[in-house]
Scaffold this motif. Structure first.
Motif, PDB file in Angstrom:
ATOM      1  N   VAL A  88      38.568  -4.355 -16.124  1.00 16.09           N
ATOM      2  CA  VAL A  88      38.663  -2.996 -16.832  1.00 16.09           C
ATOM      3  C   VAL A  88      37.581  -2.307 -18.113  1.00 16.09           C
ATOM      4  CG1 VAL A  88      41.082  -1.932 -18.289  1.00 16.09           C
ATOM      5  CG2 VAL A  88      41.227  -3.367 -17.509  1.00 16.09           C
ATOM      6  N   ILE A  89      36.863  -1.077 -18.070  1.00 18.48           N
ATOM      7  CA  ILE A  89      35.722  -0.628 -18.745  1.00 18.48           C
ATOM      8  C   ILE A  89      36.609  -0.355 -19.871  1.00 18.48           C
ATOM      9  CG2 ILE A  89      34.264   0.803 -18.263  1.00 18.48           C
ATOM     10  CD1 ILE A  89      33.136   0.042 -15.326  1.00 18.48           C
ATOM     11  N   HIS A  90      36.547  -0.980 -21.327  1.00 16.67           N
ATOM     12  CA  HIS A  90      37.514   0.383 -22.098  1.00 16.67           C
ATOM     13  C   HIS A  90      36.248   1.022 -22.538  1.00 16.67           C
ATOM     14  CE1 HIS A  90      40.363  -2.525 -21.920  1.00 16.67           C
ATOM     15  NE2 HIS A  90      39.323  -3.165 -21.319  1.00 16.67           N
ATOM     16  N   THR A  91      36.265   2.429 -22.271  1.00 21.51           N
ATOM     17  CA  THR A  91      35.513   4.087 -23.023  1.00 21.51           C
ATOM     18  C   THR A  91      36.096   3.545 -24.564  1.00 21.51           C
ATOM     19  OG1 THR A  91      36.894   5.463 -22.139  1.00 21.51           O
ATOM     20  CG2 THR A  91      35.200   3.996 -20.564  1.00 21.51           C
ATOM     21  N   PRO A  92      35.428   4.458 -24.957  1.00 21.65           N
ATOM     22  CA  PRO A  92      35.932   5.038 -26.409  1.00 21.65           C
ATOM     23  C   PRO A  92      37.291   5.330 -26.454  1.00 21.65           C
ATOM     24  CG  PRO A  92      34.000   5.490 -26.231  1.00 21.65           C
ATOM     25  CD  PRO A  92      34.002   5.198 -25.068  1.00 21.65           C
ATOM     26  N   PHE A  93      37.558   6.407 -24.786  1.00 20.52           N
ATOM     27  CA  PHE A  93      39.351   7.050 -25.386  1.00 20.52           C
ATOM     28  C   PHE A  93      40.004   6.578 -24.628  1.00 20.52           C
ATOM     29  CE2 PHE A  93      36.402  10.080 -27.334  1.00 20.52           C
ATOM     30  CZ  PHE A  93      37.248   9.887 -29.284  1.00 20.52           C
ATOM     31  N   TYR A  94      39.477   6.074 -23.200  1.00 21.71           N
ATOM     32  CA  TYR A  94      39.902   6.029 -22.095  1.00 21.71           C
ATOM     33  C   TYR A  94      39.355   4.770 -21.006  1.00 21.71           C
ATOM     34  CZ  TYR A  94      42.732   7.901 -18.120  1.00 21.71           C
ATOM     35  OH  TYR A  94      43.491   8.405 -16.536  1.00 21.71           O
ATOM     36  N   PRO A  95      40.704   3.385 -20.951  1.00 26.08           N
ATOM     37  CA  PRO A  95      40.810   2.559 -20.203  1.00 26.08           C
ATOM     38  C   PRO A  95      40.940   2.770 -18.664  1.00 26.08           C
ATOM     39  CG  PRO A  95      42.202   2.239 -21.348  1.00 26.08           C
ATOM     40  CD  PRO A  95      42.067   3.528 -21.846  1.00 26.08           C
ATOM     41  N   ILE A  96      39.699   2.124 -18.513  1.00 21.50           N
ATOM     42  CA  ILE A  96      39.751   2.531 -16.950  1.00 21.50           C
ATOM     43  C   ILE A  96      39.577   1.168 -15.956  1.00 21.50           C
ATOM     44  CG2 ILE A  96      38.915   3.317 -14.653  1.00 21.50           C
ATOM     45  CD1 ILE A  96      38.375   5.858 -16.013  1.00 21.50           C
ATOM     46  N   ALA A  97      40.718   0.989 -14.591  1.00 23.12           N
ATOM     47  CA  ALA A  97      40.847  -0.618 -14.477  1.00 23.12           C
ATOM     48  C   ALA A  97      40.443  -0.459 -12.958  1.00 23.12           C
ATOM     49  CB  ALA A  97      42.585  -0.891 -14.796  1.00 23.12           C
ATOM     50  N   PHE A  98      39.608  -1.210 -12.846  1.00 22.71           N
ATOM     51  CA  PHE A  98      38.786  -1.746 -11.725  1.00 22.71           C
ATOM     52  C   PHE A  98      39.537  -2.728 -10.317  1.00 22.71           C
ATOM     53  CE2 PHE A  98      36.506   1.460 -13.419  1.00 22.71           C
ATOM     54  CZ  PHE A  98      35.852   2.200 -12.318  1.00 22.71           C
ATOM     55  N   SER A  99      40.387  -2.206  -9.927  1.00 22.42           N
ATOM     56  CA  SER A  99      41.244  -3.919  -8.912  1.00 22.42           C
ATOM     57  C   SER A  99      39.613  -4.292  -8.015  1.00 22.42           C
ATOM     58  CB  SER A  99      41.681  -3.571  -7.573  1.00 22.42           C
ATOM     59  OG  SER A  99      42.263  -4.774  -6.767  1.00 22.42           O
ATOM     60  N   TYR A 100      39.939  -5.585  -7.723  1.00 22.66           N
ATOM     61  CA  TYR A 100      38.722  -6.896  -7.537  1.00 22.66           C
ATOM     62  C   TYR A 100      38.697  -6.315  -5.644  1.00 22.66           C
ATOM     63  CZ  TYR A 100      38.509  -9.253 -11.937  1.00 22.66           C
ATOM     64  OH  TYR A 100      38.357  -9.645 -12.594  1.00 22.66           O
TER      65      TYR A 100
END
Length: 193
Positions: free
Chosen positions: A83-95
C-alpha cells in the motif's frame, strides 16, 4: 516472539515537501491574524476584502495540516498487497500486478538537469539515491486518478511502473520480494488443490 508490526518506508518526496513548507506555512497563520487585527475597519482594503486576514491564516493552516500528513506518507507491505499511503488517499497494489522489482538510481529516471531550479533545490537529497522501481501489469485505477493523488515522482514517466524513493530501499526490496514470493507460492498451492 515474532513482531507482527508492518514496517513503514517513508516516501522521501513528501518528506522533502513537508520540511520545506512547514516553516513558511507556520508564519502565514500569525501574519493573517496580524493583518486582520492591524488594518482598521475604515481602511479601503478592509472594506473590499473583510476576511483577507482569515483567508491568509486559513491557507497557512491548511498547508500546515498537509505538511503533517505528508510526513506520514509511506509504503507498507502486507501478505497480499503493498500500500502506498499518500497524505490523503492510500492505494493498494496486489502482488498479482507486479512484474518486476528492481533498484535503480533516481536521477536516471528523473534527470535533475531536466527539472526546474526550484525542484532541483527542493529534492537535492533525493537525486543521488537508489530507488525501487516496480513494473506493474497495469494500475488499479486510471492513470489520471493516480496522478491526482500521487506525487509526480512516484510514477515512472516512460514505463508502467511505480517509483518508490525511500531511505531504506534494501529493506523495502527485501520485504516486497519475500512477501510477493510467499503470495505466489500460496497461489500455486491453491491451484494444485
Amino acid at each position: 516472539m515474532k513482531s507482527t508490526k508492518t514496517p513503514r518506508f517513508v516516501l522521501l518526496p513528501y518528506l522533502a515537501l513537508s520540511k520545506r513548507w512547514v516553516g513558511p506555512a507556520l508564519w502565514l497563520i500569525p501574519a493573517g491574524i496580524l493583518l486582520w487585527w492591524s488594518v482598521p475597519q475604515t481602511a479601503q482594503l478592509e472594506q473590499r476584502y473583510p476576511f483577507l486576514g482569515f483567508i491568509i491564516s486559513g491557507v497557512g493552516l491548511v498547508i500546515v495540516i498537509y505538511t503533517f500528513l505528508a510526513r506520514r506518507a509511506h509504503v507498507s507491505c502486507h501478505k497480499s498487497n503493498f500500500v502506498i499511503h499518500t497524505p490523503f488517499y492510500p492505494i493498494a497494489f496486489s502482488y498479482q500486478r507486479v512484474e518486476m522489482v528492481r533498484p535503480t538510481e533516481f536521477k536516471s529516471i528523473f534527470p535533475p538537469e531536466n527539472e526546474k531550479n526550484s525542484r532541483r533545490r527542493l529534492y537535492k537529497n533525493i537525486w543521488g539515491k537508489t530507488v525501487i522501481v516496480i513494473n506493474v501489469k497495469g494500475y488499479p485505477f486510471p492513470k489520471w486518478w493516480l496522478r491526482l493523488w500521487f506525487h509526480p515522482y512516484l510514477m515512472h514517466p516512460r514505463e508502467t511502473a511505480l517509483v518508490l524513493p525511500v531511505e531504506d530501499w534494501m529493506g523495502l526490496s527485501r520485504s516486497l520480494e519475500a512477501l510477493r514470493s510467499n503470495w505466489l507460492e500460496g497461489q500455486r498451492q491453491r491451484r494444485r488443490k
